[in-house]
Scaffold this active site. Sequence first.
Site, short mmCIF file in Angstrom:
data_model
loop_
_atom_site.label_atom_id
_atom_site.label_comp_id
_atom_site.label_asym_id
_atom_site.label_seq_id
_atom_site.Cartn_x
_atom_site.Cartn_y
_atom_site.Cartn_z
N CYS A 70 0.86 -1.18 0.00
CA CYS A 70 0.00 0.00 0.00
C CYS A 70 0.90 1.23 0.00
O CYS A 70 1.68 1.42 0.94
CB CYS A 70 -0.86 -0.03 1.26
N CYS A 182 -0.92 3.58 -6.65
CA CYS A 182 -1.82 3.00 -5.63
C CYS A 182 -2.12 1.59 -6.11
O CYS A 182 -2.47 1.39 -7.29
CB CYS A 182 -3.10 3.82 -5.53
N1 DGL Z 1 -3.99 0.53 -1.93
C1 DGL Z 1 -3.53 1.65 -1.23
C2 DGL Z 1 -2.38 2.37 -1.90
O1 DGL Z 1 -1.62 1.72 -2.55
C3 DGL Z 1 -4.49 2.55 -0.50
C4 DGL Z 1 -5.86 2.81 -1.00
C5 DGL Z 1 -6.74 3.45 0.04
O2 DGL Z 1 -7.06 2.80 1.02
O3 DGL Z 1 -7.09 4.63 -0.12
O4 DGL Z 1 -2.18 3.52 -1.81
#
Ligand code: DGL
Length: 261
Positions: A70, A182
């Site tokens: 993430c 993301c």
């Molecule tokens: N998947 C996450 C990222 O790579 C976060 C997405 C979220 O929860 O807003 O930033």
Amino acid sequence: MSIAFFDSGIGGITVLHHAMKILPLEDYIYFADTMNAPYGTKTRDEVRSLVFNAVDFIVSLGVDAVVIACNTATSVAVADLRKRYTIPIIGMEPAVKPAVEKTGGTHKRVLVTATPLTLKEEKLKNLIDRIDNEHIVDLLPLPGLVEFAENFEFNEKIVSDYLNRELASVNISSYGTIVLGCTHFLFYRSILKRIIPSHIDIIDGNAGTVNHLSRVLKERGVSVKGGGAIKWYCSGEPVVDLKRLAEFELLLLILDAAGKV
Ligand code: DGL
């Protein structure tokens, strides 16, 4: 060996999927903090405390390494997580460096897409300051894609309408590369590809992150293999609901299919 992948929700499954190709014999734990997703529209302090809670739980399971799959969680907490635990903590950040290397000198620009929080954070600003000597990097938050993914919304029309609306605020043909900063966004790569001019490359940090994981594991000399099993957790609870388990497995199959197109 057991490697944990952590994300606010299902986005990190795109990183897990890649890891399973490169390191097929490890055992995996996937932790989605679905009760608290999305992270990217919360404050830095809120996300930090959610990440510490989640990673404390994950480490208590006795894993050998944690991949923070993430970008948002990494940008607000990775430095402190590394101080807190002795096992390897692998983070991820938007692939700005390869994008700038590829696009610099071509008279085209780089568009970094990510969550609002990732785009606001010092970590990304510092990275761009270090790398973007030609000032070719622009930023675009796409929080709607996280919402779509968490709601299992993969309808091409709904997603492309949203993307077309958001991309209307930039001069799309001026870009040579779009960075998916993301992990949730990777589910929508093919839809994005269909609506942008064909000269634009789309890049992400998944392969870089998994290569880094594999190097770190080798350096540590951890060589005990598992059987390639995955245990799924949502916000601290093992997933036992068959429908939910089927959804996770389905996402891996969707990623398999996307890789073959
Ligand atoms: N998947 C996450 C990222 O790579 C976060 C997405 C979220 O929860 O807003 O930033």
